[in-house]
Design an enzyme around this catalytic site. Structure first.
Site, short mmCIF file in Angstrom:
data_model
loop_
_atom_site.label_atom_id
_atom_site.label_comp_id
_atom_site.label_asym_id
_atom_site.label_seq_id
_atom_site.Cartn_x
_atom_site.Cartn_y
_atom_site.Cartn_z
N LYS A 108 0.83 -1.20 0.00
CA LYS A 108 0.00 0.00 0.00
C LYS A 108 0.87 1.25 0.00
O LYS A 108 0.65 2.20 0.74
CB LYS A 108 -0.95 -0.02 1.19
N ILE A 115 2.47 6.95 0.30
CA ILE A 115 1.42 6.04 0.77
C ILE A 115 0.25 6.03 -0.21
O ILE A 115 -0.05 7.04 -0.85
CB ILE A 115 0.95 6.38 2.20
N CYS A 116 -0.39 4.90 -0.33
CA CYS A 116 -1.52 4.73 -1.25
C CYS A 116 -2.80 5.26 -0.60
O CYS A 116 -3.24 4.74 0.42
CB CYS A 116 -1.68 3.25 -1.60
N LEU A 117 -3.38 6.27 -1.21
CA LEU A 117 -4.63 6.85 -0.72
C LEU A 117 -5.71 6.86 -1.79
O LEU A 117 -6.76 7.47 -1.61
CB LEU A 117 -4.38 8.29 -0.24
#
Length: 167
Positions: A108, A115-117
């Site tokens: 993620k 960071i994966c959002l």
């Protein structure tokens, strides 16, 4: 959105009014004032609720932000450097928060420790332009990401507490 505690915390963050990014020099100064005030209020509220978990500062232009965030797990404090740039299309485009020391440790996360959002936070951000700002990014983006990812990384042994690193 999220649980009641998160809803309450977010409802106490001031909404921003100025729809401007770094390319609009005059309005950006006004937006930047709002951007500074909202995280200050959010941190004050967090301290009052004994939930203090990050610090942010920026360069003079307000286009590069950096600081620290921390997560308490099993009574141990895990601290991380964070950084992000304000996109030129801000506030339409949300900033991408990076935690460089965690780069490559979780799926993620994108290259460079971003960071994966995309699934949860970015649609929420898009619905709330220009009212959301950096405090909302922290409360609804980074905070939930840390709450999910850090315990998982600890359980997999991918991160260890500083005191345990020496033994």
């Amino acid at each position: 959105m999220a649980d009641d505690a998160t809803r309450k915390a977010v409802s106490e963050i001031p909404l921003l009014k100025t729809n401007s990014g770094p390319r609009d020099k005059e309005l950006w100064v006004q937006r930047l004032r709002e951007e500074y005030l909202a995280p200050i209020k959010y941190v004050e509220n967090n301290k009052a609720a004994d939930n203090d978990w990050f610090r942010l500062e920026s360069n003079k232009e307000g286009t590069r932000w950096f600081g620290k965030c921390w997560y308490i797990h099993d009574l141990l404090k895990y601290e991380f450097d964070i950084e992000f740039d304000i996109p030129v299309t801000y506030p339409t485009t949300a900033p991408e928060v990076a935690i460089p020391e965690l780069d490559g440790k979780t799926a993620k996360m994108y290259r460079g420790g971003k960071i994966c959002l995309t699934d949860h936070f970015k649609p929420l951000w898009a619905r709330n332009v220009p009212k959301f700002g950096l405090a909302h990014l922290m409360a609804l983006g980074l905070g939930p990401w840390l709450a999910v990812e850090i315990p998982d990384l600890i359980s997999k042994g991918l991160i260890t507490h500083r005191e345990q690193q020496g033994s």
